[in-house]
Scaffold this motif. Structure first.
Motif, PDB file in Angstrom:
ATOM      1  N   TYR A 195      72.143  69.134  63.528  1.00  0.00           N
ATOM      2  CA  TYR A 195      71.867  69.025  64.954  1.00  0.00           C
ATOM      3  C   TYR A 195      70.437  68.566  65.190  1.00  0.00           C
ATOM      4  O   TYR A 195      70.163  67.744  66.088  1.00  0.00           O
ATOM      5  CB  TYR A 195      72.109  70.370  65.631  1.00  0.00           C
ATOM      6  CG  TYR A 195      71.774  70.373  67.110  1.00  0.00           C
ATOM      7  CD1 TYR A 195      72.564  69.685  68.018  1.00  0.00           C
ATOM      8  CD2 TYR A 195      70.661  71.065  67.593  1.00  0.00           C
ATOM      9  CE1 TYR A 195      72.266  69.677  69.381  1.00  0.00           C
ATOM     10  CE2 TYR A 195      70.346  71.072  68.944  1.00  0.00           C
ATOM     11  CZ  TYR A 195      71.153  70.375  69.831  1.00  0.00           C
ATOM     12  OH  TYR A 195      70.849  70.362  71.169  1.00  0.00           O
ATOM     13  N   GLY A 196      69.508  69.095  64.358  1.00  0.00           N
ATOM     14  CA  GLY A 196      68.123  68.664  64.495  1.00  0.00           C
ATOM     15  C   GLY A 196      67.946  67.188  64.191  1.00  0.00           C
ATOM     16  O   GLY A 196      67.063  66.526  64.752  1.00  0.00           O
ATOM     17  N   ARG A 197      68.792  66.658  63.322  1.00  0.00           N
ATOM     18  CA  ARG A 197      68.693  65.236  62.975  1.00  0.00           C
ATOM     19  C   ARG A 197      69.523  64.375  63.913  1.00  0.00           C
ATOM     20  O   ARG A 197      69.570  63.153  63.766  1.00  0.00           O
ATOM     21  CB  ARG A 197      69.186  65.017  61.540  1.00  0.00           C
ATOM     22  CG  ARG A 197      68.392  65.763  60.484  1.00  0.00           C
ATOM     23  CD  ARG A 197      68.823  65.319  59.088  1.00  0.00           C
ATOM     24  NE  ARG A 197      68.245  66.158  58.061  1.00  0.00           N
ATOM     25  CZ  ARG A 197      68.873  67.130  57.434  1.00  0.00           C
ATOM     26  NH1 ARG A 197      70.147  67.400  57.756  1.00  0.00           N
ATOM     27  NH2 ARG A 197      68.262  67.847  56.500  1.00  0.00           N
ATOM     28  N   GLY A 198      70.238  65.039  64.824  1.00  0.00           N
ATOM     29  CA  GLY A 198      71.071  64.279  65.732  1.00  0.00           C
ATOM     30  C   GLY A 198      72.383  63.840  65.135  1.00  0.00           C
ATOM     31  O   GLY A 198      73.049  62.949  65.678  1.00  0.00           O
ATOM     32  N   LEU A 199      72.777  64.450  64.042  1.00  0.00           N
ATOM     33  CA  LEU A 199      74.019  64.059  63.374  1.00  0.00           C
ATOM     34  C   LEU A 199      75.236  64.808  63.891  1.00  0.00           C
ATOM     35  O   LEU A 199      76.369  64.453  63.552  1.00  0.00           O
ATOM     36  CB  LEU A 199      73.878  64.291  61.857  1.00  0.00           C
ATOM     37  CG  LEU A 199      72.747  63.510  61.173  1.00  0.00           C
ATOM     38  CD1 LEU A 199      72.678  63.873  59.704  1.00  0.00           C
ATOM     39  CD2 LEU A 199      72.948  62.007  61.356  1.00  0.00           C
ATOM     40  N   THR A 200      75.021  65.878  64.662  1.00  0.00           N
ATOM     41  CA  THR A 200      76.138  66.647  65.224  1.00  0.00           C
ATOM     42  C   THR A 200      75.758  67.138  66.603  1.00  0.00           C
ATOM     43  O   THR A 200      74.566  67.103  66.983  1.00  0.00           O
ATOM     44  CB  THR A 200      76.495  67.833  64.293  1.00  0.00           C
ATOM     45  OG1 THR A 200      77.676  68.444  64.768  1.00  0.00           O
ATOM     46  CG2 THR A 200      75.372  68.849  64.270  1.00  0.00           C
ATOM     47  N   ASP A 201      76.723  67.588  67.366  1.00  0.00           N
ATOM     48  CA  ASP A 201      76.434  68.034  68.727  1.00  0.00           C
ATOM     49  C   ASP A 201      76.159  69.534  68.758  1.00  0.00           C
ATOM     50  O   ASP A 201      76.323  70.257  67.769  1.00  0.00           O
ATOM     51  CB  ASP A 201      77.597  67.688  69.654  1.00  0.00           C
ATOM     52  CG  ASP A 201      78.904  68.321  69.194  1.00  0.00           C
ATOM     53  OD1 ASP A 201      78.896  69.064  68.178  1.00  0.00           O
ATOM     54  OD2 ASP A 201      79.945  68.091  69.840  1.00  0.00           O
ATOM     55  N   LEU A 202      75.730  70.014  69.947  1.00  0.00           N
ATOM     56  CA  LEU A 202      75.379  71.431  70.109  1.00  0.00           C
ATOM     57  C   LEU A 202      76.585  72.331  69.939  1.00  0.00           C
ATOM     58  O   LEU A 202      76.490  73.421  69.367  1.00  0.00           O
ATOM     59  CB  LEU A 202      74.752  71.644  71.492  1.00  0.00           C
ATOM     60  CG  LEU A 202      74.383  73.092  71.855  1.00  0.00           C
ATOM     61  CD1 LEU A 202      73.337  73.636  70.897  1.00  0.00           C
ATOM     62  CD2 LEU A 202      73.896  73.173  73.305  1.00  0.00           C
ATOM     63  N   GLN A 203      77.748  71.896  70.440  1.00  0.00           N
ATOM     64  CA  GLN A 203      78.939  72.730  70.376  1.00  0.00           C
ATOM     65  C   GLN A 203      79.291  73.083  68.935  1.00  0.00           C
ATOM     66  O   GLN A 203      79.630  74.226  68.628  1.00  0.00           O
ATOM     67  CB  GLN A 203      80.120  72.024  71.043  1.00  0.00           C
ATOM     68  CG  GLN A 203      81.418  72.828  71.036  1.00  0.00           C
ATOM     69  CD  GLN A 203      81.282  74.156  71.759  1.00  0.00           C
ATOM     70  OE1 GLN A 203      80.696  74.221  72.841  1.00  0.00           O
ATOM     71  NE2 GLN A 203      81.790  75.216  71.163  1.00  0.00           N
ATOM     72  N   SER A 204      79.193  72.102  68.037  1.00  0.00           N
ATOM     73  CA  SER A 204      79.492  72.367  66.627  1.00  0.00           C
ATOM     74  C   SER A 204      78.496  73.355  66.037  1.00  0.00           C
ATOM     75  O   SER A 204      78.863  74.244  65.254  1.00  0.00           O
ATOM     76  CB  SER A 204      79.461  71.054  65.837  1.00  0.00           C
ATOM     77  OG  SER A 204      80.437  70.157  66.322  1.00  0.00           O
TER      78      SER A 204
END
Length: 483
Positions: free
Chosen positions: A425-434
């Motif tokens: 998430y910090g790298r922008g590879l996944t969303d907040l929900q995950s």
């Protein structure tokens, strides 16, 4: 109604029928109706082994003896201290000790009716008589010491003695049962407190993790990489975690206060007891067989002693149908002021045979016999309940230990999954929900692990108590043991 006693060989004629024939007939009737009453039969069969897995593969006699102070097997000095304090100063233990003292005093006076009965008496009388103008003084000093001593021809004394010993044994087992229950209650309360401490530590950890997520979402929102609503959503979860921290802190304080009261430290502050956030590993109790419950469980031993007392009372009620023979010596002294002193001695026997009281005595004998049967049933019921408790605790403990092992592995994996999701998430590879889902899964697994760990140690406490731990069995080798 009893017949007139025979004193000094003198008989009182109550009817035209010879009284010795009446007494002989009554005696024969009493002998025919009495006799030693065998204790009610009991079914004490138990399985040769518990169906659950054995606690340990091999156990020595010292392992079984360690049940006397089973709480030391947890390896926790604070627990040892708390249990010892409760056993020394706890209200329940003090109350049980007072009841035991009452039972000891009752036992001491149980046989006094078989001792010589009678008290010395003395009197002094001063009498003045006037005849015409003359007055005469008379002073009389008297003393008497009449004694009655029941001669035990039919075994009433040993029967009463066995009853007294069995009653006292039951009181001692009740006392030891109370002490065993207090030890288990202290340990259970202590592990509940440690469970709350773990939950509190987990709540702090959840709040810390969500604070990290909140800071991360806020930075991403300021950089335009995510919506501001993401930060607000995490902030809501953070507030819930902080609220849970406050609630658990209050629960832990209340549990610590309850524990302090239980061990008798009412005035001590809750800060005086340090509860660590760790329950450790539940130790396995020694592998005993169900038959050991007959000697290991104090409540089973108490029921056994109560059956012995009830059977003795049934025998004593039957013996009440037989004659009572009393030895009656006497000593009298009289010394008037006019004349010489007089000393009187007497020696006699008294025979009393229940006759018109027979229906009442037979009724009482029937009552005592029925009560003995009830005591036998209570003995069987107590033993079966003990077996039920012990097997359920052993089976449950085995399941709890396996559950802890599975959840510990699951918690490790869930933590690893969350750390990976947060990094992505910090790298922008996944969303907040995950990321939140991974954090929620980790938190849920961690909560389940904590609950399972606490349940396992509390179940171990139940198992030790169910197997009959917490009291010195070696001091009670006989049901009728007494100090």
């Amino acid at each position: 109604m009893d017949s007139a006693p025979l004193i000094g060989g003198t008989r009182r004629r109550a009817s035209s029928r010879r009284p010795d024939a009446c007494l002989a007939a009554a005696l024969m009737a009493g002998l025919a109706l009495t006799g030693c009453v065998a204790p009610p039969k009991t079914d004490l069969r138990l399985p040769v082994a518990y169906e659950g897995p054995s606690a340990t593969s091999a156990n020595s006699a010292s392992d079984a003896a360690s049940l006397d102070r089973w709480w030391t097997r947890f390896g926790d000095p604070l627990l040892d201290q708390l249990v010892d304090e409760a056993l020394a100063t706890g209200l329940d233990v003090r109350d049980a000790a007072a009841r035991l003292a009452e039972a000891r005093a009752t036992k001491a006076g149980a046989l006094t009716s078989f001792l010589p009965q009678g008290d010395p008496s003395a009197s002094y009388l001063k009498q003045r008589t006037k005849t015409g103008g003359a007055a005469t003084d008379l002073r009389i000093t008297t003393g008497d010491f009449d004694v009655s001593w029941q001669v035990d021809l039919f075994g009433r004394l040993p029967t009463a003695n066995r009853i007294a010993k069995a009653d006292f044994a039951a009181a001692r087992f009740a006392y030891e049962g109370t002490r065993a229950s207090v030890a288990a209650e202290v340990a259970d309360s202590y592990f509940q407190a440690r469970g709350l401490a773990i939950q509190l530590e987990d709540a702090h950890e959840s709040a810390r993790v969500q604070k990290e997520l909140y800071d991360m979402t806020e930075r991403r929102a300021r950089a335009g990489l995510s919506a501001v609503a993401d930060a607000d959503r995490v902030a809501g979860d953070l507030s819930q975690s902080n609220a849970r921290v406050a609630s658990l802190e209050a629960q832990l304080q209340a549990q610590k206060r309850a524990l302090l009261i239980l061990v008798g430290r009412v005035v001590d502050p809750t800060a005086s007891i340090a509860i660590s956030a760790d329950v450790g590993v539940a130790p396995a109790p020694p592998a005993l067989v169900p038959g050991d419950l007959l000697t290991r469980r104090p409540d089973v031993r108490e029921a056994q002693a109560r059956l012995a007392a009830a059977s003795g009372r049934a025998n004593l009620a039957r013996l009440a149908l037989l004659p009572t023979v009393s030895f009656i010596p006497g000593l009298g002294y009289s010394r008037p002021s006019i004349g010489g002193a007089t000393t009187t001695t007497s020696l006699g026997l008294a025979l009393s045979q229940p006759l018109f009281d027979l229906p009442s005595l037979l009724s009482q004998a029937g009552v005592q016999k029925a009560q003995a049967a009830q005591a036998a049933i209570a003995y069987e019921r107590t033993l079966r309940q003990a077996f039920k408790d012990s097997e359920a605790a052993l089976v449950g403990l085995d399941a709890d230990r396996r559950q802890v092992a599975l959840l510990a592995d699951g918690e490790t994996r869930a933590a690893r999954a969350y750390r990976a999701a947060r990094a992505n998430y910090g790298r922008g590879l996944t969303d907040l929900q995950s990321t939140l889902s991974a954090e929620q899964a980790w938190r849920t697994t961690r909560t389940q692990l904590t609950s399972a760990q606490v349940q396992a140690v509390r179940r171990a406490v139940q198992a030790y108590q169910a197997l009959g731990g917490g009291w010195p069995v070696d001091r009670y080798s006989s049901v009728a043991s007494s100090k």
